[in-house]
Design an enzyme around this catalytic site. Sequence first.
Site, PDB file in Angstrom:
ATOM      1  N   HIS A  49      -0.930   0.528  -9.763  1.00 24.96           N
ATOM      2  CA  HIS A  49      -1.612  -0.407  -8.844  1.00 24.96           C
ATOM      3  C   HIS A  49      -2.234  -1.574  -9.617  1.00 24.96           C
ATOM      4  O   HIS A  49      -3.437  -1.835  -9.504  1.00 24.96           O
ATOM      5  CB  HIS A  49      -2.670   0.338  -8.014  1.00 24.96           C
ATOM      6  CG  HIS A  49      -2.961  -0.356  -6.706  1.00 24.96           C
ATOM      7  ND1 HIS A  49      -3.311   0.307  -5.555  1.00 24.96           N
ATOM      8  CD2 HIS A  49      -2.943  -1.679  -6.358  1.00 24.96           C
ATOM      9  CE1 HIS A  49      -3.507  -0.557  -4.569  1.00 24.96           C
ATOM     10  NE2 HIS A  49      -3.289  -1.764  -5.034  1.00 24.96           N
ATOM     11  N   ARG A  63       0.869  -1.175   0.000  1.00 26.36           N
ATOM     12  CA  ARG A  63       0.000   0.000   0.000  1.00 26.36           C
ATOM     13  C   ARG A  63       0.904   1.223   0.000  1.00 26.36           C
ATOM     14  O   ARG A  63       1.956   1.227   0.657  1.00 26.36           O
ATOM     15  CB  ARG A  63      -0.875   0.039   1.256  1.00 26.36           C
ATOM     16  CG  ARG A  63      -2.010  -0.954   1.266  1.00 26.36           C
ATOM     17  CD  ARG A  63      -3.146  -0.585   0.306  1.00 26.36           C
ATOM     18  NE  ARG A  63      -4.218  -1.574   0.282  1.00 26.36           N
ATOM     19  CZ  ARG A  63      -4.247  -2.623  -0.546  1.00 26.36           C
ATOM     20  NH1 ARG A  63      -3.273  -2.819  -1.406  1.00 26.36           N
ATOM     21  NH2 ARG A  63      -5.269  -3.460  -0.502  1.00 26.36           N
ATOM     22  N   GLU A 119      -3.397   7.969  -5.200  1.00 23.78           N
ATOM     23  CA  GLU A 119      -3.896   7.146  -6.302  1.00 23.78           C
ATOM     24  C   GLU A 119      -5.294   7.587  -6.665  1.00 23.78           C
ATOM     25  O   GLU A 119      -6.083   7.875  -5.756  1.00 23.78           O
ATOM     26  CB  GLU A 119      -3.933   5.658  -5.905  1.00 23.78           C
ATOM     27  CG  GLU A 119      -2.562   5.085  -5.621  1.00 23.78           C
ATOM     28  CD  GLU A 119      -2.609   3.575  -5.300  1.00 23.78           C
ATOM     29  OE1 GLU A 119      -3.679   2.964  -5.485  1.00 23.78           O
ATOM     30  OE2 GLU A 119      -1.597   3.043  -4.875  1.00 23.78           O
TER      31      GLU A 119
END
Lengths: 337, 337
Positions: free
Chosen positions: A297, A250, A279
């Site tokens: 991601h 993360r 993000e």
Amino acid sequence: MMASGGEPPATKVVLLLVPRVDASFHAALRERFHVLDFFASSERWPLPAFLAAAAAAPEPPRAAIVVGAGLIPVDAAFLDAVPSLRCVMCLAAGVDFIDLDECARRGVVVANSGRVFSADVADHAVGLLIDVLRRVSAAERFVRRGLWPVQGDHPLGSKIGGRRVGIVGLGNIGSQIAKRLQALGCTVCYNSRTRKDSVPYKYFTNVHDLAVESDVLVVACALNKATRHIISKDVLEALGKDGVIVNISRGANVDQAELVRALKEGRIAGAGLDVFENEPGGPGELFAMDNVVMTPHVAVFTAESMSDLRDHVVANLEAFFSGEPLLTPVLPHSPVN
Amino acid sequence: MMASGGEPPATKVVLLLVPRVDASFHAALRERFHVLDFFASSERWPLPAFLAAAAAAPEPPRAAIVVGAGLIPVDAAFLDAVPSLRCVMCLAAGVDFIDLDECARRGVVVANSGRVFSADVADHAVGLLIDVLRRVSAAERFVRRGLWPVQGDHPLGSKIGGRRVGIVGLGNIGSQIAKRLQALGCTVCYNSRTRKDSVPYKYFTNVHDLAVESDVLVVACALNKATRHIISKDVLEALGKDGVIVNISRGANVDQAELVRALKEGRIAGAGLDVFENEPGGPGELFAMDNVVMTPHVAVFTAESMSDLRDHVVANLEAFFSGEPLLTPVLPHSPVN
């Protein structure tokens, strides 16, 4: 056995709070459950109104399918909004946006993606590591810009074999990364909350000491209060100017502002990042750097993992609605990565 | 033992015909040998004049250090130009530009880089394979161009585990690639001139049949008359529209025009290429394609391999000048990859 063709039972009501689900996933859900799809709802309600309407229905939802990336936190307010919920199915391994204590207190069971993504994430981590050390994406740009005939040789990369790679978080993903790195001839060491007796890798009780002894740190731990910014300014300093960070966990496990500063000032050698504190987007200050590899991601995303995930979600929800234990339950303080 | 500090013996004369050699390599050579450096010669002679002058010296060169990429072919004309040569030290594993029969006929021994590069090339091959299947470089461009917040999700990649990877040429490099792919959960099969009894992988007697049974072909064979364009139009067709080519051997092992055509027409799914038929440069028609990853013939180049290569070249030349067998001799028709 499911009776095929018929309407799904009205009692199996599932909230779908995930923006992107492919057609086969939708079909598999709708075949078995009565789905209330927030992102597809034509009313384009605000979330609170959508949840209120769901909660007020004759058969209110007992399960919700959620995903991370900060979209919809599963906290007390959320659980208050839909008091009928008894199951939260998370489409990720990391459940950092779910208040597990609050869920437990209310008798809401939580499941995550289990090991569905582990191999894909591990492959992606290894891909990023090779890419950064061997300068693959940088060399790619060099070729595509037509610089090869003009400038000649591209700068040398670094050998993978012999590199000391410290894995932060030796759960299922970290273990799969370790296995791959061993085949590449790396020396693996790790930090995690507890020493794992079953593995041959050297254990460090804290990430600072791991960084001192590592050429590369691969961040593969869950995000929680203890791990937020675990890759701190101090850890980056301990890693040193020849060190490389790979993060597939993360974004907030890394202090991104410090990472950006260290990269800009040459205090670490490079980074391979699939996750960011901002993000979608990522740190624009890194977009012109050749020693950084950034992916959006996607470490979990393959066609195969999406299909595995679909089966996994259906199986967990079927278990829940049948009153059976979840396949991949997540309890407060249970290790998920 | 080398006496350090003194002049190297005038009888140990070595032609250096390599454009780029780093300072430590130069120093290691000059400490031990009398080096005639073509690319560094201030006279900027044409090669024939340089070779003629060397051959006419009181102590003409007995060894030459050469490199591939079509710079200076070691053929009959070359050997005629410097008849004193008795040793050719090649700075690559592949000796496709050396006429081994002609060397053998004249009593000129040939050495290659042996296994110095094998691990690095294998790592790079695996990096290219992960990159193409998981779309790493494409995703990188997506992030750097700022498209992530605008366009949202990047297209899904393909899972690495379970892929059937056919290795063309199971020499030292091919074997190291296979070992890495096993750790990634791939199913490895191979073609080579002869079946290797010591490996567990399925053997195919020809590349066409290997392609039929493979999702990815990794080209890791030496370039010679039998392997030139071994990845032909037929092989590409057998590989099929979901197939991927990875080439870390020599550009001419692949029919590049056919490969470009197959990629443009979607008859194969992607390619990871470190070598090309036109080097430096590569096929400009592929520079805008997202399913292709191209690096500028750097699979062998790491700081560590350069240092290993230096030691390896010195050891081979010391052996030659001492009348001992070379460490890594290459004979006509001996397998080099």
